[in-house]
Design a protein around this motif. Structure first.
Motif, short mmCIF file in Angstrom:
data_model
loop_
_atom_site.label_atom_id
_atom_site.label_comp_id
_atom_site.label_asym_id
_atom_site.label_seq_id
_atom_site.Cartn_x
_atom_site.Cartn_y
_atom_site.Cartn_z
N MET A 124 -81.18 -84.61 74.88
CA MET A 124 -82.07 -84.67 73.78
C MET A 124 -82.10 -83.01 73.88
O MET A 124 -82.85 -82.79 72.57
CB MET A 124 -83.62 -85.36 74.72
CG MET A 124 -83.09 -86.81 73.65
SD MET A 124 -84.61 -87.89 74.24
CE MET A 124 -84.58 -89.54 73.61
N ALA A 125 -82.26 -82.51 75.22
CA ALA A 125 -82.91 -81.79 75.17
C ALA A 125 -81.67 -80.30 74.93
O ALA A 125 -81.55 -79.09 74.33
CB ALA A 125 -83.13 -80.76 77.08
N ASP A 126 -79.76 -80.57 75.47
CA ASP A 126 -78.34 -80.21 74.30
C ASP A 126 -79.48 -79.67 73.35
O ASP A 126 -79.02 -79.15 72.22
CB ASP A 126 -77.90 -80.91 75.10
CG ASP A 126 -76.67 -79.96 74.76
OD1 ASP A 126 -76.47 -78.83 75.32
OD2 ASP A 126 -76.08 -80.76 74.05
N GLU A 127 -79.50 -81.48 72.50
CA GLU A 127 -79.12 -81.58 71.44
C GLU A 127 -81.04 -80.65 70.54
O GLU A 127 -80.26 -80.22 68.84
CB GLU A 127 -79.78 -83.36 70.53
CG GLU A 127 -78.59 -83.99 70.70
CD GLU A 127 -78.66 -85.32 70.98
OE1 GLU A 127 -80.03 -85.73 70.96
OE2 GLU A 127 -77.95 -86.32 70.95
N ALA A 128 -81.18 -80.56 71.59
CA ALA A 128 -82.42 -79.51 70.77
C ALA A 128 -82.72 -78.52 70.23
O ALA A 128 -83.44 -77.64 70.38
CB ALA A 128 -84.17 -79.88 71.34
N GLY A 129 -81.88 -77.93 71.55
CA GLY A 129 -81.45 -76.68 71.70
C GLY A 129 -81.98 -75.14 72.14
O GLY A 129 -81.77 -74.76 72.18
N LEU A 130 -82.48 -76.64 73.44
CA LEU A 130 -82.81 -75.61 74.83
C LEU A 130 -81.68 -75.34 75.61
O LEU A 130 -80.72 -75.51 75.57
CB LEU A 130 -83.45 -76.75 75.41
CG LEU A 130 -85.26 -77.15 74.93
CD1 LEU A 130 -85.77 -78.02 75.98
CD2 LEU A 130 -85.95 -75.93 74.79
N GLN B 203 -71.00 -84.28 80.84
CA GLN B 203 -70.20 -85.62 79.80
C GLN B 203 -71.37 -85.86 78.22
O GLN B 203 -70.90 -86.35 77.44
CB GLN B 203 -69.41 -86.61 79.78
CG GLN B 203 -68.51 -86.55 81.63
CD GLN B 203 -67.67 -85.50 81.03
OE1 GLN B 203 -66.70 -86.39 80.26
NE2 GLN B 203 -67.39 -84.38 81.40
N ALA B 204 -72.07 -86.25 78.69
CA ALA B 204 -73.14 -86.35 77.54
C ALA B 204 -73.69 -85.15 76.54
O ALA B 204 -74.80 -85.70 75.76
CB ALA B 204 -74.93 -86.83 78.10
N THR B 205 -73.44 -83.94 76.85
CA THR B 205 -74.11 -82.94 76.48
C THR B 205 -72.89 -81.90 76.72
O THR B 205 -72.13 -82.00 76.41
CB THR B 205 -75.09 -81.87 77.79
OG1 THR B 205 -74.21 -81.32 78.75
CG2 THR B 205 -76.31 -82.84 77.67
N GLU B 206 -73.31 -80.93 75.39
CA GLU B 206 -72.39 -80.17 74.56
C GLU B 206 -72.22 -78.27 75.47
O GLU B 206 -71.62 -77.57 75.56
CB GLU B 206 -71.87 -80.07 72.95
CG GLU B 206 -71.59 -81.67 72.20
CD GLU B 206 -71.56 -81.67 71.51
OE1 GLU B 206 -71.84 -80.43 70.50
OE2 GLU B 206 -70.65 -82.79 70.88
#
Length: 345
Positions: free
Chosen positions: A36-42, A69-72
């Motif tokens: 979620m932190a990755d998707e939110a742009g943190l 593996q779950a983040t980009e």
């Protein structure tokens, strides 16, 4: 300024229900929070190391590899790695592997830890507390610079033309030293030219300014450029729509958190509401309040320290995951954009 989140994956009981979730669920929540932190742009997600049954993470590199593996995009750091009782070669190779898996997103915060259970667990003497860390952090830096290492010290076997593999994607993995409040630690971080991750859990932010000054002074005297001397602030954080709501909601969790942490340390004192109100006042370093109040606290500290990173611990005290997610959303959507804009001026 970079904005992020860190967790210790602690297993605190929910103060409202008395229930404690299991290790598997807690670890899945940690991974989901990072996603979620990755998707939110943190910018950064950290996982800390403990060796206790009331914490779920003893190997940050393992959890961070799952998170990779779950983040980009989000950077992945330990928060912290207890370097005094780790083999620097093993630590470096684990995080170099993480760096490869994550396409160059790994970092290490090396510290001495808030607890000492790892010393008997791995066969180290507490009398060597400082000497262990000093020797091992220097070796860690050498491993970071050199693919083939020759080294001799007091607390691990010597290395002779040892191949250190794999090498990271980055030229060097960013290394920070975690500093809890001792001047010696701040001076060491500056002298060695690492970043300084300053753990600020409460009190007047002005009392940490001397540590920042010592860090920069020691770095300059050791010949490190100011651009290399990065400062991060970490701290407990709870954000709600308004300040009173934040305090009312957070007090049961924060009081609960300090109750079980103090019990772990052999103390039995419980935090009163009056003590909590003082800790959460606008002049203190505890990041609890509305988005605007948390913004003001971060920017006030930025005026004092000129730091480059703020990383929040959102999930303490036995909070349900849904509550932590709300805090993450407010941090990412309400707080982070303002902080980035104001600190980029």
């Amino acid at each position: 300024m970079e904005i992020g989140v860190y967790t210790f994956g602690d297993l605190g009981p929910n103060p409202h229900t008395g229930e404690t979730i299991g290790t598997s669920q807690r670890l899945k929540e940690v991974i989901e929070l990072a996603k979620m932190a990755d998707e939110a742009g943190l910018d950064i997600f950290g996982v800390g190391e403990h060796h206790r049954l009331d914490y779920t993470v003893s190997s940050p590199a393992v959890i961070l590899s799952a998170i990779a593996q779950a983040t980009e995009r989000i950077k992945l750091t330990s928060a912290t790695s207890v370097l005094s009782t780790l083999d620097p070669v093993r630590l470096f190779e684990d995080f170099a592997t993480l760096d490869q898996i994550s396409d160059g997103r790994a970092e290490i915060i090396a510290g001495r830890g808030a607890f000492v259970e790892s010393f008997p667990l791995f066969g180290y003497d507490l009398d060597d507390y400082d000497a262990l860390f000093e020797e091992k952090v220097k070796l860690l830096q050498q491993l970071n610079r050199e693919a083939v290492v020759t080294w001799r010290g007091q607390h691990r076997p010597a290395l002779t033309n040892a191949m250190i593999a794999p090498r990271p994607v980055q030229d060097e993995i960013p290394i920070w030293i975690g500093v809890g409040g001792t001047p010696e630690s701040a001076v060491r971080a500056g002298r060695l030219g690492t970043g300084m991750a300053l753990a600020i859990l409460g009190g007047d932010p002005k009392r940490f300014k001397p540590l920042v000054d010592l860090y920069r002074q020691a770095g300059a005297e050791a010949g490190h450029s100011p651009e290399k001397l990065s400062i991060g602030v970490t701290g407990h954080t709870y954000i709600a729509n308004d300040s009173q709501q934040a305090k009312d909601e957070f007090y049961p969790y924060y009081s609960n958190y300090w109750s079980y942490v103090n019990r772990q340390r052999g103390m039995g004192t419980r935090m009163s509401r009056a003590d909590f109100e003082h800790m959460a006042s606008p002049e203190t370093a505890l990041f609890v309040g509305s988005p605007q109040q948390v913004i003001e606290k971060i920017l006030n500290q930025y005026e004092l320290y000129g730091h480059q990173r703020f990383v929040a611990q959102l999930d303490i005290g036995g909070q349900p995951f849904s509550t932590v997610v709300k805090g993450l959303e407010l941090l990412a959507t309400e707080v982070a954009p303002v902080i980035r804009r104001e600190t980029s001026k």
